[in-house]
Design a protein around this motif. Sequence first.
Motif, PDB file in Angstrom:
ATOM      1  N   ASN A   1      26.084  29.978  58.353  1.00  0.00           N
ATOM      2  CA  ASN A   1      24.754  29.424  58.666  1.00  0.00           C
ATOM      3  C   ASN A   1      23.948  29.119  57.399  1.00  0.00           C
ATOM      4  OD1 ASN A   1      25.066  31.918  61.043  1.00  0.00           O
ATOM      5  ND2 ASN A   1      25.036  29.761  61.631  1.00  0.00           N
ATOM      6  N   PHE A   2      24.639  28.583  56.398  1.00  0.00           N
ATOM      7  CA  PHE A   2      23.998  28.260  55.121  1.00  0.00           C
ATOM      8  C   PHE A   2      23.063  27.060  55.254  1.00  0.00           C
ATOM      9  CE2 PHE A   2      24.654  25.430  51.314  1.00  0.00           C
ATOM     10  CZ  PHE A   2      23.679  26.031  50.517  1.00  0.00           C
ATOM     11  N   THR A   3      21.820  27.247  54.808  1.00  0.00           N
ATOM     12  CA  THR A   3      20.820  26.176  54.819  1.00  0.00           C
ATOM     13  C   THR A   3      20.099  26.158  53.482  1.00  0.00           C
ATOM     14  OG1 THR A   3      20.465  26.334  57.205  1.00  0.00           O
ATOM     15  CG2 THR A   3      18.727  25.275  55.925  1.00  0.00           C
ATOM     16  N   LYS A   4      19.978  24.965  52.909  1.00  0.00           N
ATOM     17  CA  LYS A   4      19.260  24.802  51.655  1.00  0.00           C
ATOM     18  C   LYS A   4      18.309  23.611  51.764  1.00  0.00           C
ATOM     19  CE  LYS A   4      17.956  24.944  47.376  1.00  0.00           C
ATOM     20  NZ  LYS A   4      17.056  26.011  46.882  1.00  0.00           N
TER      21      LYS A   4
ATOM     22  N   VAL B   1      21.391  20.878  52.960  1.00  0.00           N
ATOM     23  CA  VAL B   1      22.482  21.402  53.796  1.00  0.00           C
ATOM     24  C   VAL B   1      21.853  22.137  54.964  1.00  0.00           C
ATOM     25  CG1 VAL B   1      24.550  22.828  53.886  1.00  0.00           C
ATOM     26  CG2 VAL B   1      23.948  21.680  51.752  1.00  0.00           C
ATOM     27  N   ASP B   2      22.377  21.899  56.155  1.00  0.00           N
ATOM     28  CA  ASP B   2      21.744  22.407  57.367  1.00  0.00           C
ATOM     29  C   ASP B   2      22.744  23.190  58.221  1.00  0.00           C
ATOM     30  OD1 ASP B   2      20.091  22.896  59.512  1.00  0.00           O
ATOM     31  OD2 ASP B   2      19.974  20.809  60.181  1.00  0.00           O
ATOM     32  N   ASP B   3      22.610  24.525  58.205  1.00  0.00           N
ATOM     33  CA  ASP B   3      23.355  25.409  59.100  1.00  0.00           C
ATOM     34  C   ASP B   3      24.872  25.209  58.982  1.00  0.00           C
ATOM     35  OD1 ASP B   3      23.412  27.481  60.992  1.00  0.00           O
ATOM     36  OD2 ASP B   3      23.575  26.062  62.661  1.00  0.00           O
ATOM     37  N   LEU B   4      25.360  25.315  57.761  1.00  0.00           N
ATOM     38  CA  LEU B   4      26.784  25.109  57.487  1.00  0.00           C
ATOM     39  C   LEU B   4      27.541  26.428  57.574  1.00  0.00           C
ATOM     40  CD1 LEU B   4      29.123  23.284  56.383  1.00  0.00           C
ATOM     41  CD2 LEU B   4      28.387  23.982  54.096  1.00  0.00           C
ATOM     42  N   SER B   5      28.641  26.425  58.314  1.00  0.00           N
ATOM     43  CA  SER B   5      29.507  27.607  58.408  1.00  0.00           C
ATOM     44  C   SER B   5      30.962  27.178  58.292  1.00  0.00           C
ATOM     45  CB  SER B   5      29.304  28.335  59.743  1.00  0.00           C
ATOM     46  OG  SER B   5      27.998  28.864  59.873  1.00  0.00           O
ATOM     47  N   LEU B   6      31.708  27.857  57.420  1.00  0.00           N
ATOM     48  CA  LEU B   6      33.155  27.656  57.352  1.00  0.00           C
ATOM     49  C   LEU B   6      33.787  28.832  56.616  1.00  0.00           C
ATOM     50  CD1 LEU B   6      33.920  26.615  54.233  1.00  0.00           C
ATOM     51  CD2 LEU B   6      33.012  24.474  55.087  1.00  0.00           C
ATOM     52  N   VAL B   7      35.096  28.957  56.763  1.00  0.00           N
ATOM     53  CA  VAL B   7      35.835  30.077  56.175  1.00  0.00           C
ATOM     54  C   VAL B   7      37.032  29.541  55.391  1.00  0.00           C
ATOM     55  CG1 VAL B   7      37.183  32.160  56.627  1.00  0.00           C
ATOM     56  CG2 VAL B   7      35.152  31.654  58.023  1.00  0.00           C
ATOM     57  N   VAL B   8      37.154  30.001  54.138  1.00  0.00           N
ATOM     58  CA  VAL B   8      38.313  29.684  53.301  1.00  0.00           C
ATOM     59  C   VAL B   8      39.135  30.964  53.175  1.00  0.00           C
ATOM     60  CG1 VAL B   8      39.106  28.864  51.058  1.00  0.00           C
ATOM     61  CG2 VAL B   8      36.986  27.951  52.037  1.00  0.00           C
TER      62      VAL B   8
ATOM     63  N   THR C   1      27.881  19.204  46.470  1.00  0.00           N
ATOM     64  CA  THR C   1      27.591  19.935  45.230  1.00  0.00           C
ATOM     65  C   THR C   1      26.564  21.039  45.479  1.00  0.00           C
ATOM     66  OG1 THR C   1      28.146  18.053  43.813  1.00  0.00           O
ATOM     67  CG2 THR C   1      26.684  19.713  42.880  1.00  0.00           C
ATOM     68  N   THR C   2      25.586  20.785  46.327  1.00  0.00           N
ATOM     69  CA  THR C   2      24.610  21.828  46.679  1.00  0.00           C
ATOM     70  C   THR C   2      25.318  23.036  47.259  1.00  0.00           C
ATOM     71  OG1 THR C   2      22.837  20.236  47.099  1.00  0.00           O
ATOM     72  CG2 THR C   2      22.647  22.383  48.173  1.00  0.00           C
TER      73      THR C   2
ATOM     74  N   PHE D   1      19.209  30.032  48.073  1.00  0.00           N
ATOM     75  CA  PHE D   1      19.066  29.360  49.361  1.00  0.00           C
ATOM     76  C   PHE D   1      18.234  30.218  50.313  1.00  0.00           C
ATOM     77  CE2 PHE D   1      23.125  31.516  49.000  1.00  0.00           C
ATOM     78  CZ  PHE D   1      23.243  32.258  50.155  1.00  0.00           C
ATOM     79  N   GLU D   2      17.720  29.566  51.360  1.00  0.00           N
ATOM     80  CA  GLU D   2      16.740  30.204  52.232  1.00  0.00           C
ATOM     81  C   GLU D   2      17.374  30.957  53.403  1.00  0.00           C
ATOM     82  OE1 GLU D   2      16.687  26.729  51.786  1.00  0.00           O
ATOM     83  OE2 GLU D   2      15.481  26.940  49.968  1.00  0.00           O
ATOM     84  N   GLN D   3      18.400  30.386  53.994  1.00  0.00           N
ATOM     85  CA  GLN D   3      18.938  30.938  55.236  1.00  0.00           C
ATOM     86  C   GLN D   3      20.449  31.083  55.154  1.00  0.00           C
ATOM     87  OE1 GLN D   3      17.584  28.755  58.731  1.00  0.00           O
ATOM     88  NE2 GLN D   3      15.719  28.129  57.660  1.00  0.00           N
ATOM     89  N   GLY D   4      20.961  32.034  55.931  1.00  0.00           N
ATOM     90  CA  GLY D   4      22.396  32.259  55.996  1.00  0.00           C
ATOM     91  C   GLY D   4      22.892  33.166  54.883  1.00  0.00           C
TER      92      GLY D   4
END
Length: 237
Positions: A6-9, A18-25, A42-43, A54-57
């Motif tokens: 839930n990454f948001t910047k 970037v808005d509410d990004l989620s993924l797994v490596v 790049t962000t 970043f603000e969230q996640g």
Amino acid sequence: MLTIRNFTKSYKGGKKAVDDLSLVVEPGDIYGFIGHNGAGKTTTLRAVVGVLDFEQGDIEIGGISIRKDPVACKAQMAYIPDNPDLYDHLTGIQYLNFIGDLFGVTKADRERLIQKYSDAFQLTPHLGDMISSYSHGMKQKLAIISALIHEPKLFVLDEPFVGLDPKAAHTLKTIMAEVCSRGGAIFFSTHVLDTAEKLCNKIAIIKGGRLMAHGKTGEVRGENSLEDVFMELIDND
């Protein structure tokens, strides 16, 4: 290995890069991160490596939050930006030894790995030269070698093939596969869709800061080429 949850910047004015990004490596992944210029690639990468707040996640490296313990996270990974900013007043070998000192690489391991990778990238004859005399491609090779000598678990690369000649690009692809065969992981952005399609076992496509598609390359691509899928996602709102 890497979990983005839930990454948001947002930047000034409230615009979300970037808005509410989620993924797994996961270990063994070569994970391609694809999007147009300004999509948020790049962000995201800069946040993953602790350069950007970043603000969230949350973002975790090996189960450790980059926000709570950035030093422990950075010890497990290497980051190569799209335009490496190296120390021009050092020689190539001085820079590599500096990186080795930072990560506590032993003298024996350092010498072995510097020899191995500088030979692979045909940079050995130039290690005694000042970095200020290096071309962009040579600086890119030096940055890649510096990332490899402390054998991190996670490599985060922003457009790693830009500036590399065809032989060096092939060498890097081979090394990326070797790293992942040993249980490491690579998360990298690229504009070269053909390379991503052939090299990556997983793909994520981002548009306007939002994740449009992600998963195993074959599943994301379906019956089409990756270029066709990318263009369809980017062109359609």
